[in-house]
Write an enzyme that holds these catalytic residues in place. Structure first.
Site, PDB file in Angstrom:
ATOM      1  CB  CYS A  84     -50.577  19.888  -4.273  1.00  0.00           C
ATOM      2  SG  CYS A  84     -49.866  20.709  -5.718  1.00  0.00           S
TER       3      CYS A  84
ATOM      4  N   GLY B  68     -49.842  13.898  -6.188  1.00  0.00           N
ATOM      5  CA  GLY B  68     -48.746  14.586  -6.860  1.00  0.00           C
ATOM      6  C   GLY B  68     -47.486  13.752  -6.870  1.00  0.00           C
TER       7      GLY B  68
ATOM      8  CG  ASN C 278     -54.594  20.857  -3.006  1.00  0.00           C
ATOM      9  OD1 ASN C 278     -54.342  20.834  -4.212  1.00  0.00           O
ATOM     10  ND2 ASN C 278     -55.632  20.219  -2.493  1.00  0.00           N
ATOM     11  N   GLY C 279     -54.087  23.962  -4.586  1.00  0.00           N
ATOM     12  CA  GLY C 279     -55.097  24.772  -5.265  1.00  0.00           C
ATOM     13  C   GLY C 279     -54.469  25.706  -6.271  1.00  0.00           C
TER      14      GLY C 279
ATOM     15  CE1 TYR D 118     -57.555   9.837 -12.639  1.00  0.00           C
ATOM     16  CE2 TYR D 118     -56.918  12.126 -12.334  1.00  0.00           C
ATOM     17  CZ  TYR D 118     -56.601  10.847 -12.733  1.00  0.00           C
ATOM     18  OH  TYR D 118     -55.368  10.560 -13.232  1.00  0.00           O
TER      19      TYR D 118
ATOM     20  CB  THR E  55     -59.887   6.374 -10.757  1.00  0.00           C
ATOM     21  OG1 THR E  55     -58.511   6.689 -10.757  1.00  0.00           O
ATOM     22  CG2 THR E  55     -60.611   7.270  -9.782  1.00  0.00           C
TER      23      THR E  55
ATOM     24  CG  ASP F  87     -61.160   6.010 -17.825  1.00  0.00           C
ATOM     25  OD1 ASP F  87     -60.875   5.900 -16.622  1.00  0.00           O
ATOM     26  OD2 ASP F  87     -60.339   6.356 -18.686  1.00  0.00           O
ATOM     27  CG  ASP F  88     -61.398   8.419 -13.964  1.00  0.00           C
ATOM     28  OD1 ASP F  88     -61.203   9.532 -14.452  1.00  0.00           O
ATOM     29  OD2 ASP F  88     -60.525   7.541 -13.900  1.00  0.00           O
TER      30      ASP F  88
END
Length: 502
Positions: A2, A28, A101-102, A257, A303, A365-366
């Site tokens: 988030c 998000g 966030n978490g 990412y 990314t 790709d990442d």
């Protein structure tokens, strides 16, 4: 994952919080919310969808006040109910609102404690509401009609004692001020900055410093693990270390990412870290196949571009943009249901045939999570006429779930779980698969800040920095996060409108 923001200003903050959320939208796309404080009253607007869809002119006019907090969300437990949108609010004591966030790893235990011991009711399944009520209870235990910054820090110390996991938090106490704090391991990022105006000094917190840059704030520093900073309504700043034991262990997947490339997290440039990831991948390719036959390097947007370009330059190979991305399709690895994911990959990317036809192509790709996207992209390259399709991941094999706020799927849904790299290569259908070595990834990121001795790399090696994750927890997580469980939850639905002044 988030995104969070908080501002204490000498002017109205509604527009700036909105702009901060648009900058953090990559963290998000499921829901968004803003709470402002005008005198002794909160004004709140939150709902499902992108920032631009949640907030209209009538909502912005109602979000009055010179301090506030904001949140953009994607569902860390797979639920898309609007009732889970943040910030959350509790009226006792004082009136507190919080965005987070978490992920709390002991959320179930805390839910029982809050009901049985603290006699607090939870209205959602969100661990953010759990965290809010733990903070509220710790403040209520002080038994004061009026509180001080010292009281706030004492409550945060109580939160650190009770809560486990990764969390970066912004909270607001009615008429008093804005609080920000970070878990004792600093797993999730949080920075603060200042801006001097004719009216005085404004303060801002955000998940990434780019949100501060856009609004003209100067980044002061990252919050330390376990630290809390409290800004009173009049702009008085207080800070304190509120955890007894700390060990900075930021999530390395932020650099791989999630974070924007123009962000600097814990004094590490995300852009430079990704360039070094490209260097490391090129070194590995030259070590394993010095006589490789790669004709062109093509990134999987967006990314991986930084790593792919650096890799191509080091190998002395052409770099080309071979896929065009539809920017209106969400991130596929968090989409529920395999059929939906497969459909969205085809809607998300389209190949430029001339860059593939007759060539030996190295796709970069990442990372590779479920493998659904990678498998289809490899087939798209073949359909576009590629002679051979090689595939490189800037990250090591993702073999374990992330428990600190990234909704990586159940372990059995990760393509690399219980598979060798050769088995993953066959499952994806590429001619050669190259993974980044974990030691090289750590070195690529750590070079930006050698003072960081440890990163959370749990999704790669299964070593969880908080030390409280066992097999039983992972089994319960798997049951909660698998596609079947998500489908049941999404089919149930929810129509709770509490606190949403829309």
């Amino acid at each position: 994952m988030c995104g969070i923001a908080g501002i204490v200003s000498n002017q109205e903050v509604n527009q700036e919080l909105y702009e901060a959320l648009t900058v953090l939208q990559h963290r998000g796309q499921d829901a968004a919310g803003i709470v402002t404080c005008e005198g002794e009253k909160f004004h709140l607007r939150k709902g499902s969808g992108l920032v631009r869809d949640v907030f209209h002119t009538r909502h912005m006019l109602n979000l009055r006040g010179t301090m506030g907090i904001a949140h953009v969300r994607y569902p860390t437990a797979g639920c898309t109910s609007s009732a889970e949108a943040q910030p959350f609010y509790v009226n006792s004591p004082y009136g507190i609102t919080l965005a987070h966030n978490g992920n709390l790893t002991n959320a179930e235990k805390l839910k029982k404690e809050l009901f049985v011991q603290d006699q607090r009711h939870l209205n959602t399944d969100s661990d953010s509401e759990v965290l809010l009520n733990v903070l509220a209870h710790e403040l209520q235990e002080l038994g004061k009609l009026r509180i001080t910054a010292d009281d706030v820090f004492q409550a945060v110390s109580g939160v650190h004692t009770r809560c486990r996991g990764g969390y970066a938090v912004v909270a607001m106490i009615t008429g008093f001020g804005v609080l920000a704090f970070r878990d004792p391991h600093g797993i999730r990022p949080l920075v603060y900055g200042e801006r001097t105006t004719d009216q005085g000094t404004d303060f801002m917190f955000a998940s990434e410093n780019v949100a501060l840059d856009v609004l003209g704030f100067t980044t002061v520093r990252d919050l330390e693990p376990g630290e809390a900073i409290f800004i009173e309504r009049d702009g008085t700043l207080h800070s304190r270390q509120c955890a007894q034991e700390t060990a900075l262990s930021p999530c390395i997947f932020e650099y791989v990412y999630f974070a924007r490339p123009d962000s600097i997290l814990d004094s590490i440039s995300v852009y430079k870290a990704r360039r070094r990831m490209g260097d490391k991948l090129a070194d590995k390719i030259l070590r394993l196949r010095p006589d490789h036959d790669i004709d062109v390097v093509i990134p999987i947007p967006d990314t991986s571009r930084t790593s792919a370009l650096q890799l191509a330059n080091k190998l002395g190979i052409k770099y080309r943009e071979g896929f065009i991305k539809n920017r209106y399709i969400g991130r596929t690895f968090i989409m529920p249901g395999q059929q939906l994911r497969k459909k969205s990959v085809r809607q998300k990317l389209n190949a430029i045939g001339m860059e593939f036809k007759g060539r030996n192509v190295l796709l970069v790709d990442d990372s590779i999570v479920r493998g659904t996207t990678s498998e289809q992209i490899i087939q798209m390259a073949r359909d576009a006429g590629a002679n051979k399709v090689y595939f490189a991941s800037a990250a090591p094999p993702v073999r374990y779930p992330n428990v600190y706020g990234i909704d990586m799927p159940a372990a059995e849904e990760l393509i690399a779980h219980d598979r060798t790299e050769e088995e993953v290569e066959r499952a994806l259908g590429c001619d050669w698969l190259i993974y980044q070595d974990l030691s090289d990834l750590i070195e690529a990121v750590q070079r930006g800040n050698p003072n960081i001795r440890q990163f959370d790399t749990s999704c790669f090696n299964g070593e969880y920095v908080t030390g409280d994750i066992d097999q039983l927890y992972l089994e319960q997580l798997s049951h909660h996060r698998n596609d079947g469980a998500k489908s049941v939850r999404e089919g149930t639905g929810s129509t709770i409108g509490l606190h949403n002044a829309g």
